[in-house]
Design an enzyme around this catalytic site. Structure first.
Site, PDB file in Angstrom:
ATOM      1  N   GLY A 143      -3.479   3.270   0.907  1.00 15.26           N
ATOM      2  CA  GLY A 143      -3.078   1.873   0.718  1.00 15.26           C
ATOM      3  C   GLY A 143      -4.175   1.062   0.037  1.00 15.26           C
ATOM      4  N   THR A 144      -5.411   1.331   0.401  1.00 21.71           N
ATOM      5  CA  THR A 144      -6.529   0.578  -0.185  1.00 21.71           C
ATOM      6  C   THR A 144      -6.551   0.773  -1.702  1.00 21.71           C
ATOM      7  OG1 THR A 144      -7.761   0.829   1.863  1.00 21.71           O
ATOM      8  CG2 THR A 144      -9.040   0.272  -0.099  1.00 21.71           C
ATOM      9  N   ASN A 168      -1.354  -6.830   9.716  1.00 21.86           N
ATOM     10  CA  ASN A 168      -1.658  -5.624  10.502  1.00 21.86           C
ATOM     11  C   ASN A 168      -2.120  -5.943  11.915  1.00 21.86           C
ATOM     12  OD1 ASN A 168      -3.702  -6.482   8.459  1.00 21.86           O
ATOM     13  ND2 ASN A 168      -5.046  -5.246   9.734  1.00 21.86           N
ATOM     14  N   GLN A 206       2.068  -2.175   6.202  1.00 17.28           N
ATOM     15  CA  GLN A 206       2.499  -2.169   7.610  1.00 17.28           C
ATOM     16  C   GLN A 206       4.016  -2.255   7.760  1.00 17.28           C
ATOM     17  OE1 GLN A 206       0.924  -1.404  10.248  1.00 17.28           O
ATOM     18  NE2 GLN A 206      -1.192  -1.507   9.574  1.00 17.28           N
ATOM     19  N   GLY A 235       1.058   6.508   3.324  1.00 20.06           N
ATOM     20  CA  GLY A 235       1.775   7.551   4.075  1.00 20.06           C
ATOM     21  C   GLY A 235       1.465   7.618   5.559  1.00 20.06           C
ATOM     22  N   HIS A 236       0.189   7.397   5.933  1.00 15.71           N
ATOM     23  CA  HIS A 236      -0.170   7.654   7.339  1.00 15.71           C
ATOM     24  C   HIS A 236       0.311   6.562   8.283  1.00 15.71           C
ATOM     25  CE1 HIS A 236      -3.869   5.041   7.945  1.00 15.71           C
ATOM     26  NE2 HIS A 236      -3.791   4.991   6.637  1.00 15.71           N
ATOM     27  N   THR A 256      -5.764  15.177 -10.616  1.00 18.45           N
ATOM     28  CA  THR A 256      -4.815  16.175 -10.111  1.00 18.45           C
ATOM     29  C   THR A 256      -4.236  15.696  -8.785  1.00 18.45           C
ATOM     30  OG1 THR A 256      -6.009  17.912 -11.229  1.00 18.45           O
ATOM     31  CG2 THR A 256      -4.562  18.604  -9.428  1.00 18.45           C
ATOM     32  N   CYS A 279     -10.011  -1.047  10.443  1.00 22.36           N
ATOM     33  CA  CYS A 279     -11.037  -1.144   9.406  1.00 22.36           C
ATOM     34  C   CYS A 279     -12.116  -2.151   9.758  1.00 22.36           C
ATOM     35  CB  CYS A 279     -10.414  -1.510   8.074  1.00 22.36           C
ATOM     36  SG  CYS A 279      -9.167  -0.337   7.604  1.00 22.36           S
TER      37      CYS A 279
HETATM   38  N1  PLP Z   1      -3.108  -2.983   3.958  1.00 22.92           N
HETATM   39  C1  PLP Z   1      -2.763  -3.154   5.245  1.00 22.92           C
HETATM   40  C2  PLP Z   1      -1.929  -4.328   5.631  1.00 22.92           C
HETATM   41  C3  PLP Z   1      -3.180  -2.232   6.198  1.00 22.92           C
HETATM   42  O1  PLP Z   1      -2.849  -2.421   7.474  1.00 22.92           O
HETATM   43  C4  PLP Z   1      -3.979  -1.134   5.796  1.00 22.92           C
HETATM   44  C5  PLP Z   1      -4.477  -0.177   6.788  1.00 22.92           C
HETATM   45  O2  PLP Z   1      -4.582  -0.478   7.948  1.00 22.92           O
HETATM   46  C6  PLP Z   1      -4.296  -1.002   4.434  1.00 22.92           C
HETATM   47  C7  PLP Z   1      -3.840  -1.944   3.547  1.00 22.92           C
HETATM   48  C8  PLP Z   1      -5.120   0.142   3.943  1.00 22.92           C
HETATM   49  O3  PLP Z   1      -4.382   1.338   3.961  1.00 22.92           O
HETATM   50  P1  PLP Z   1      -5.136   2.752   3.946  1.00 22.92           P
HETATM   51  O4  PLP Z   1      -5.641   2.977   5.318  1.00 22.92           O
HETATM   52  O5  PLP Z   1      -4.067   3.743   3.579  1.00 22.92           O
HETATM   53  O6  PLP Z   1      -6.188   2.655   2.920  1.00 22.92           O
END
Ligand code: PLP
Length: 404
Positions: A73-74, A152, A180, A201-202, A238, A326
């Site tokens: 996601g980041t 989140n 989320q 995905g996670h 890749t 995070c």
């Molecule tokens: N954006 C939101 C709202 C999230 O809650 C998170 C992860 O907690 C992220 C982005 C980042 O996702 P990733 O952990 O896959 O980098």
């Protein structure tokens, strides 16, 4: 093994067994590079195509080609924001909110230091944006607007459709961080005024290290990672084949009965909140006045330390969190709760419980039984807690305070 209750599903989720099974052949016999012309490559490329269709369907995209696989996601958030800035190099203004995940917040702070102007939209005590403030913030210099769909920490849902209408009326690109939301409530991105949308995905029982960025057809999108021609020149490198296959499998499975499953989770979450509010004096649910994700509950216990609560919860086999995974490890109070104007005596004692379709009513009962014991114990230990108890005794004439 003793009790193990996992109420930290906004941090990450348990991969479905079917996800692990679907990934396994792509770590063993199907090891081809999807860019290769021979059969080892083409069979893998075909499977990536299937996963792209599954992910497109989860988010309600019109065409699978609009899905670009990323590493998380980041990365999706960074690629969307940096991509839009590169596509509109003459624009130097970004609009976002004070309550974003660090993936957006940290990047925008960084860009601010590099000379971009950032408008940080505020939220009210329920965690809700002021759409008039949003309207006022948009200028001819605005390169993009980036807003999360669900918070989140609190689960508060922003009205993405209405926000998108305001933004698109000015012809400004609109990015939504839906990390989320995907797999928790139905999404129909094709019908929303959204140009880019990030998922991971996670967060919905897929593997870690894989995400996707939706890029609406026709939106100019310079790549963030430059190199080979993968992902139709939109993201070089890749592919994480097993991750993509696992994410596709999770997307396919999570969209079955999604609305119904969400209602089941909402009932459990509400049961949890009602139980805690009734049995713990000086406890409140942050963001309760807004539309929220069905699985998330952010509860503050006045005068207490969230981290002490987590340690004692863990001793009972209950896993929760103080907020964003995070930001865990930093002793700073949550930027989200601060933006909501949560008073200092409620700020440190916030605990986030986030459920999934694999949690049960029995688990909620267990948590509702243990949390008041923990709170009592910590209140006994805390000098401030003692003060609170005395105040409560004075207020109730010596009885146990009950909050409805
Ligand atoms: N954006 C939101 C709202 C999230 O809650 C998170 C992860 O907690 C992220 C982005 C980042 O996702 P990733 O952990 O896959 O980098």
């Amino acid at each position: 093994m003793g009790t193990e209750i996992y109420f930290d599903n906004n941090a990450t989720t348990r991969p479905l067994p079917e996800v692990v099974a679907a990934m396994s052949p792509f770590l063993t016999e199907f090891y081809g590079n999807p860019s290769s012309i021979h059969r080892f490559g083409s069979q893998v490329a075909q499977k990536i195509g299937e996963a792209r269709t599954q992910v497109a369907s989860l988010i309600g995209a019109a065409d699978p080609i609009e899905v670009v696989f990323t590493s998380c996601g980041t990365e999706g958030d960074n690629a969307a924001i940096r991509g839009m800035l590169e596509a509109r190099p003459d624009k130097r203004h970004i609009v976002t909110t004070e309550v974003e995940h660090p993936a957006v917040l940290g990047l925008c702070q960084h860009l601010e230091k590099r000379g971009y102007r950032v408008s940080w939209l505020r939220v009210n005590q329920d965690g809700m944006l002021d759409l008039e403030e949003l309207g006022r913030s948009l200028t001819d210099d605005t390169a993009l607007v980036s807003v999360m769909h669900a918070n989140n920490e609190t689960g508060v849902l922003f009205p993405i459709h209405r926000i998108g209408e305001i933004v698109k009326a000015k012809g400004i690109p609109f990015h939504v961080d839906a990390v989320q939301v995907a797999g928790k409530i139905p999404l129909k991105v094709a019908e929303s005024p959204v140009d880019l949308l990030t998922i991971s995905g996670h967060k919905f029982h897929g593997p870690k290290g894989i995400g996707a960025l939706y890029v609406r057809r026709g939106v100019p999108f310079p790549p963030f990672i430059i190199g080979g021609h993968q992902e139709k020149n939109r993201r070089a490198g890749t592919e994480n084949v097993a991750g993509i296959v696992g994410m596709g499998e999770a997307a396919g499975r999570m969209q079955r009965n999604l609305a119904q499953e969400a209602e089941g989770i909402r009932k459990l979450r509400d049961q949890l909140e009602q139980g805690l509010l009734q049995s713990c004096p000086d406890c409140r649910v942050n963001g309760r006045g807004s539309d929220r994700l069905p699985n998330t509950s952010n509860v503050s216990f006045r005068y207490l330390e969230g981290e002490s609560i987590l340690v004692l919860l863990d001793q009972f086999g209950i896993c929760a969190s103080t907020g964003s995974a995070c930001t865990a490890g930093s002793s700073e109070p949550s930027h989200v709760l601060r933006a909501m104007g949560v008073a200092p005596d409620w700020l440190q004692g916030a605990v986030r419980f986030s459920l999934s379709r694999f949690n049960t009513a029995e688990e909620v009962r267990y948590v509702n039984e243990k949390v008041p014991l923990i709170v009592q114990r910590l209140q006994g230990l805390s000098a401030l807690g003692k003060l609170a108890e005395e105040r409560e005794k004075a207020r109730t004439g010596g009885g146990i305070g009950v909050r409805g």
